[in-house]
Design an enzyme around this catalytic site. Structure first.
Site, PDB file in Angstrom:
ATOM      1  N   ASP A 547       0.828  -1.207   0.000  1.00  0.00           N
ATOM      2  CA  ASP A 547       0.000   0.000   0.000  1.00  0.00           C
ATOM      3  C   ASP A 547       0.865   1.260   0.000  1.00  0.00           C
ATOM      4  O   ASP A 547       2.016   1.243   0.452  1.00  0.00           O
ATOM      5  CB  ASP A 547      -0.901  -0.012   1.236  1.00  0.00           C
ATOM      6  CG  ASP A 547      -2.091   0.925   1.105  1.00  0.00           C
ATOM      7  OD1 ASP A 547      -2.301   1.468   0.003  1.00  0.00           O
ATOM      8  OD2 ASP A 547      -2.802   1.109   2.109  1.00  0.00           O
ATOM      9  N   GLU A 604      -4.883   4.660  -6.392  1.00  0.00           N
ATOM     10  CA  GLU A 604      -5.781   5.163  -5.351  1.00  0.00           C
ATOM     11  C   GLU A 604      -6.140   6.624  -5.611  1.00  0.00           C
ATOM     12  O   GLU A 604      -5.370   7.365  -6.214  1.00  0.00           O
ATOM     13  CB  GLU A 604      -5.116   5.064  -3.975  1.00  0.00           C
ATOM     14  CG  GLU A 604      -4.788   3.645  -3.534  1.00  0.00           C
ATOM     15  CD  GLU A 604      -4.131   3.621  -2.161  1.00  0.00           C
ATOM     16  OE1 GLU A 604      -4.753   3.072  -1.240  1.00  0.00           O
ATOM     17  OE2 GLU A 604      -3.022   4.155  -2.013  1.00  0.00           O
TER      18      GLU A 604
END
Length: 656
Positions: A547, A604
């Site tokens: 992430d 994202e």
């Protein structure tokens, strides 16, 4: 070695060590006056008994001269009995005493022999008794200096034995032989006692030396225990003790003190870029700058790696602390000239003022909170703790208490944010996001409670709670839909936490639809442990995603060493992709990297059509962001997926 040589060595070297010389001097200072009293008394008695038969010069003048010499020596020793001498002076006096003692022994022996012809058998026996008993008494008084006792014994014993044996009197000859035997035994005993005395002094000296060494080591250990060896400043232990003392004095005097915590911003990167030695030199220079700026009543310490603490004992007000913060932070902005290059950094500081009944921990905690506020709101400057901060702390502590006592299964719920594959024209997964609804405070932002949970060690319980819910949800979804669950640094760094996660999977055995997301920062704490934990999760059939890719350190190293299936490109790159050439170049590089490594990537924070089109042009396929859907409740997912399967919806997404 001949007897004369041994005697010579004994006479010429009466002492072995400075400590022994001083001990012998102290012992003889008490005994020599008594010896002279005995010698004078015995001499006067012999002179009196011979006064009627011997010449006047032998009964008055000679004994008077000898007695006077003894009295003078006695007074000298008596006067100096409490005098403190250095070892060299003690040696000199002891050596002089040996030769004076030998001379007096010869003098008294000669006088005794000169009286012998004038008396009858009784007076002659008295001479023998006088010489024997006086010699033994003198030797006992000189027992702590073997050379002196030996010199007196030899100077009297040899002439005594020869003289009385030569008289031809059997009785006197027998006395002479007895005298030789007694004095010989006595010398052996005295020499043994002298050695024991020397050994005792040496032992006491050794003990004293060990005590001094122990004291020195204790003082050195005390210094090391309270001093930071790198900077030479007091350490955290010394700081805590000094803070308690400063608070006690301030309370007794009815005044306040100030405490500061100063932290070098981004110091870890200095060690990574320039090396540990350069980092150490920066710390030493920073400590020197702080020391040069402090007031005389200010205490400075190095608390930990790149953090310093100050105790300001002088007049304290907010303006003083603000000015002190500006000066300190300004000093840290000056460049650090190092052999490896010029290093520039900033420092943030937090100040707090003492309140009545404060403990050191309470005051330091307020300064620490002010420092965290400075790093959060005014990085590179100083913040003074205020009532606003006090209310924030109260709120945070109340929240921490509620989180600690919360029924997580009841209060923690999840929402799902879709991840859309534009190449397939379909949602392929959802990120599972934790939310907290407190019965007391209501909805709490994840930005507030997640860091709090990590700090208090509650995060692993929250992870397990979220994972249980995710596993339950996955059983209601199509097999093609995967759910992404975030893992914290505490989770992947703890063997116990990983074992508990494995246990959850074993209770609900079936096809695994779970992806675990870990941040670069979490993996960076302990790359080896992180790799082991992720391999265990892979064994469950889960997949691993990295992430916030691009925001940490050494990202390519992590991609290479971790067992990854996917990386998630941070929203900061997506936000600039439409108007920044560098951002587009970076995104293109990331896409190519993932393609070359055979892993997928998710972008994202996609919020606009323009961002979507730019990412598609650069090769992006899987997107996540408000443009495709906000986080939704679990019961909304089925409706969302059903709507997506309608032809109109598919066409709209494909056109997008």
């Amino acid at each position: 070695m001949s007897l004369l040589t041994r005697i010579s060595r004994l006479v010429s070297a009466p002492t072995d060590t400075p400590e022994l010389a001083l001990a012998q001097w102290r012992a003889l200072s008490r005994q020599i006056p008594l010896m002279y009293v005995m010698l004078v008394s015995n001499t006067l008695i012999v002179a009196w008994t011979h006064s009627a038969v011997a010449p006047l010069e032998l009964t008055v003048y000679v004994p008077a001269a000898l007695a006077a010499l003894c009295v003078v020596r006695m007074l000298m020793w008596w006067r100096n009995r409490h005098k403190v001498l250095d070892p060299q002076k003690a040696r000199t006096n002891l050596r002089a005493m040996i030769w004076v003692g030998a001379a007096l022994a010869i003098g008294f022996t000669a006088w005794s022999f000169s009286l012998y012809p004038y008396g009858d058998a009784y007076l002659q026996s008295q001479i023998a008794f006088y010489m024997g008993i006086t010699t033994i008494g003198c030797m006992f008084c000189l027992m702590h200096v073997r050379a002196a006792a030996l010199a007196v014994g030899i100077c009297v014993l040899g002439p005594f034995a020869v003289f009385f044996i030569a008289t031809g009197q059997q009785t006197l000859g027998a006395i002479a032989i007895n005298m030789v035997l007694v004095v010989t035994v006595l010398l052996i005993i005295l020499l043994s006692n002298s050695r024991d005395f020397a050994d005792l002094v040496a032992s006491r000296s050794a003990i004293a030396q060990r005590q001094l060494e122990t004291q020195r080591l204790g003082e050195e250990n005390q210094r090391l225990a309270n001093i930071d060896t790198l900077t030479g400043l007091p350490n955290r232990r010394s700081f805590d003790r000094q803070l308690d003392l400063a608070l006690q004095r301030a309370e007794a005097e009815g005044r306040q003190i100030g405490v500061a915590r100063l932290d070098l911003d981004g110091f870890k990167s200095i060690n990574q870029i320039f090396g540990q030695l350069a980092g150490d030199r920066v710390l030493v220079e920073a400590a020197r700058r702080i020391e040069s700026l402090r007031r005389a009543d200010t205490f400075v310490a190095r608390l930990e790696s790149n953090t310093f603490g100050l105790i300001l004992a002088g007049p304290i007000d907010r303006q003083t602390l603000v000015h002190a913060g500006e000066v300190l932070c300004g000093a840290m902005r000056l460049s650090f000239e190092q052999p490896e290059g010029v290093i520039r950094l900033t420092a943030s500081a937090g100040f707090a003022v003492s309140q009545p009944d404060d403990t050191g921990d309470q005051l330091f905690d307020r300064a620490d909170y002010a420092l965290s506020a400075a790093k959060r709101e005014a990085r590179g400057s100083a913040v003074v703790f205020s009532e606003v901060h006090a209310r924030e702390i109260s709120k945070v502590r109340h929240m921490e208490h509620l989180l600690y006592s919360a029924d997580l299964d009841d209060e923690i719920y999840v929402v799902l944010q879709p991840q859309y594959d534009v190449a397939l024209g379909a949602t392929t997964g959802f990120e599972v996001l934790a939310r907290w609804r407190s019965p007391v405070l209501g909805e709490i932002s994840p930005a507030d409670f997640i860091p709090m949970a990590e700090r208090t060690g509650r995060i692993s319980k929250i992870t397990q709670c979220v994972l249980r819910k995710a596993l339950a949800i996955s059983r209601t979804l199509p097999p093609s839909i995967r759910l992404s669950v975030n893992l914290s640094a505490n989770d992947i760094g703890s063997t116990t936490a990983i074992e508990q996660i494995v246990a959850l999977f074993e209770r609900g055995r079936g096809p695994c639809q779970i992806d675990f997301e870990v941040t670069e920062t979490a993996a960076m704490r302990d790359l080896k442990q992180a790799n082991q934990s992720l391999l265990i999760l892979l064994g469950l059939g889960a997949r691993i995603a990295l992430d916030d890719f691009g925001t940490g350190h050494s990202s390519l190293t992590h991609v290479q060493k971790l067992p990854l299936h996917r990386i998630k490109i941070d929203r900061s790159f997506v936000a600039e992709v439409t108007n920044d050439i560098a951002s587009r170049a970076i995104v293109k590089t990331m896409v190519d990297l993932c393609r070359n490594l055979g892993i997928s990537c998710v972008f994202e924070g996609v919020e606009t059509e323009e961002q979507l089109q730019a990412l598609i042009a650069l090769g992006g396929t899987v997107m996540q962001g408000y443009f495709f859907g906000r986080p939704m409740a679990v019961d909304e997912v089925e409706t969302y997926l059903r709507r997506e399967r309608t032809p109109v919806q598919r066409e709209g997404r494909a056109a997008g």
